[in-house]
Design a protein around this motif. Structure first.
Motif, mmCIF file in Angstrom:
data_model
loop_
_atom_site.group_PDB
_atom_site.id
_atom_site.type_symbol
_atom_site.label_atom_id
_atom_site.label_comp_id
_atom_site.label_asym_id
_atom_site.label_seq_id
_atom_site.Cartn_x
_atom_site.Cartn_y
_atom_site.Cartn_z
ATOM 1 N N ILE A 138 0.794 -1.151 0.033
ATOM 2 C CA ILE A 138 0.188 -0.013 0.050
ATOM 3 C C ILE A 138 0.878 1.380 0.041
ATOM 4 O O ILE A 138 0.480 2.161 -0.734
ATOM 5 C CB ILE A 138 -0.852 0.076 1.192
ATOM 6 C CG1 ILE A 138 -1.883 -0.939 0.970
ATOM 7 C CG2 ILE A 138 -1.712 1.312 1.402
ATOM 8 C CD1 ILE A 138 -2.807 -1.343 2.314
ATOM 9 N N ASP A 139 1.966 1.032 0.769
ATOM 10 C CA ASP A 139 2.827 2.327 1.011
ATOM 11 C C ASP A 139 3.384 2.793 -0.514
ATOM 12 O O ASP A 139 3.881 3.534 -0.714
ATOM 13 C CB ASP A 139 3.847 2.260 1.679
ATOM 14 C CG ASP A 139 3.336 2.314 3.257
ATOM 15 O OD1 ASP A 139 2.185 2.943 3.530
ATOM 16 O OD2 ASP A 139 4.216 1.934 4.224
ATOM 17 N N GLY A 191 2.215 2.028 -3.231
ATOM 18 C CA GLY A 191 1.190 2.696 -4.277
ATOM 19 C C GLY A 191 0.043 1.642 -4.790
ATOM 20 O O GLY A 191 -0.282 2.039 -5.862
ATOM 21 N N SER A 230 -7.067 4.927 4.365
ATOM 22 C CA SER A 230 -6.390 6.091 4.357
ATOM 23 C C SER A 230 -5.684 6.228 2.848
ATOM 24 O O SER A 230 -4.838 7.069 2.358
ATOM 25 C CB SER A 230 -5.320 6.233 5.185
ATOM 26 O OG SER A 230 -4.086 5.058 5.093
ATOM 27 N N HIS A 231 -5.858 5.258 1.729
ATOM 28 C CA HIS A 231 -4.997 5.291 0.669
ATOM 29 C C HIS A 231 -6.151 5.039 -0.431
ATOM 30 O O HIS A 231 -6.015 4.647 -1.459
ATOM 31 C CB HIS A 231 -4.193 4.333 0.441
ATOM 32 C CG HIS A 231 -2.870 4.384 1.102
ATOM 33 N ND1 HIS A 231 -2.684 4.355 2.569
ATOM 34 C CD2 HIS A 231 -1.550 4.809 0.710
ATOM 35 C CE1 HIS A 231 -1.582 4.835 2.847
ATOM 36 N NE2 HIS A 231 -0.956 4.900 1.972
ATOM 37 N N GLY A 232 -7.370 5.550 -0.094
ATOM 38 C CA GLY A 232 -8.444 5.852 -1.089
ATOM 39 C C GLY A 232 -9.239 4.618 -1.633
ATOM 40 O O GLY A 232 -9.948 4.526 -2.617
ATOM 41 N N ALA A 270 -5.637 1.047 6.680
ATOM 42 C CA ALA A 270 -4.481 1.451 5.490
ATOM 43 C C ALA A 270 -5.180 1.675 4.282
ATOM 44 O O ALA A 270 -5.133 2.676 3.662
ATOM 45 C CB ALA A 270 -3.513 0.423 5.537
ATOM 46 N N THR A 271 -6.164 0.807 4.063
ATOM 47 C CA THR A 271 -6.961 0.713 2.722
ATOM 48 C C THR A 271 -7.638 2.311 2.645
ATOM 49 O O THR A 271 -7.847 2.779 1.635
ATOM 50 C CB THR A 271 -7.651 -0.327 2.363
ATOM 51 O OG1 THR A 271 -8.699 -0.446 3.174
ATOM 52 C CG2 THR A 271 -6.777 -1.623 2.333
ATOM 53 N N ASP A 279 -2.944 -0.537 -5.898
ATOM 54 C CA ASP A 279 -4.357 -0.200 -5.747
ATOM 55 C C ASP A 279 -5.317 -0.952 -4.697
ATOM 56 O O ASP A 279 -5.404 -2.196 -4.989
ATOM 57 C CB ASP A 279 -4.882 -0.389 -7.340
ATOM 58 C CG ASP A 279 -6.300 0.041 -7.442
ATOM 59 O OD1 ASP A 279 -6.818 0.717 -6.575
ATOM 60 O OD2 ASP A 279 -6.879 -0.051 -8.652
ATOM 61 N N VAL A 280 -5.693 -0.038 -3.748
ATOM 62 C CA VAL A 280 -6.390 -0.774 -2.636
ATOM 63 C C VAL A 280 -8.022 -1.265 -3.190
ATOM 64 O O VAL A 280 -8.704 -1.933 -2.670
ATOM 65 C CB VAL A 280 -6.682 -0.008 -1.430
ATOM 66 C CG1 VAL A 280 -5.341 0.337 -0.884
ATOM 67 C CG2 VAL A 280 -7.430 1.136 -1.712
#
Length: 242
Positions: free
Chosen positions: A100-101, A103, A134-136, A131-132, A105-106
């Motif tokens: 995830i860090d 980049g 916080s990453h869209g 975490a997902t 795709d979650v």
């Protein structure tokens, strides 16, 4: 003779020779002044296998090394899984975080329509779920049953996960293909224990409609009565479930 010498000296001076200042030569750039950009690393089947292996083994360092060498973050295995989905399904939290860090795709879904976000929500993997988000993560995305992450989280009585998903804005009254809402699944598939009382309480507090009927025409309250879930019956009755 004297006149000839004077004429020669004058000519040398005019040409920049002798005691005069020499004419500067034009500067030509040298190759060391030009910095060539390094070619981007290219993914290969070997690198992608290394990335999948590291993802499933929860080897965060191995994940980072494979990515740095050029392994494709969105490569797919035989089940249509990306390395991130593979890591989440292996409950490999450290590897999932590294992906995830980097980049990944979650929201990418595999052949079963599971994404990192949807699967983490369904299985109560709260650290990965956060975490997902916080990453869209797409909180309105749906699984193969046409349900949001909140529905299986409620079905399994993952109370902390339900709390996270409600706060994230997952629709509380979404109806999946079989005709269930999160509230209905918490009753129909739950056992009326403390964690399901907690789940039902959270859903009602978030505005869940207790009057929605399932595919058989039964409300959550009617289902709870049929299953002898007395504490949940009381909650639903108080919320206007009749």
């Amino acid at each position: 003779m004297r006149a000839a010498l004077l004429l020669t000296a004058a000519a040398l001076t005019a040409a920049g020779c002798g005691t005069g200042t020499a004419t500067e030569k034009p500067r030509v750039p040298i190759s060391s002044d030009v910095v060539a950009s390094a070619p981007a690393p290219v993914s290969t089947p070997e690198l992608e296998r290394a990335l999948f292996d590291a993802a499933r083994a929860n080897d965060a360092a191995g994940v980072r090394a494979a990515v740095e060498r050029g392994a494709a973050l969105e490569a797919r295995d035989g089940d249509g899984r990306t390395p991130l989905v593979a890591a989440v399904k292996a409950k490999a939290g450290a590897a999932a975080a590294a992906l995830i860090d980097a980049g990944a795709d979650v929201n990418a879904q595999d052949d079963m329509q599971d994404s990192a976000f949807l699967y983490a929500g369904a299985e109560g993997l709260d650290e990965i779920l956060l975490a997902t988000l916080s990453h869209g993560a797409d909180v309105r995305s749906t699984n193969r049953f046409g349900g949001t992450a909140l529905i299986p989280a409620s079905e399994h009585g993952h109370t902390s996960t339900v709390r996270i998903l409600l706060r994230a804005g997952v629709p509380v009254d979404h109806v999946n293909h079989p005709g269930w809402t999160a509230l209905l699944e918490a009753v129909v598939y739950g056992d009326g224990s403390t964690r399901y009382v907690d789940t039902v309480t959270q859903l009602l507090d978030a505005g869940a409609d207790p009057t929605i009927h399932d595919a058989r025409g039964l409300t959550a309250l009617q289902n709870a009565r049929n299953r002898g879930q007395h504490d949940i019956v009381a909650l639903l009755a108080a919320a206007g479930g009749d």
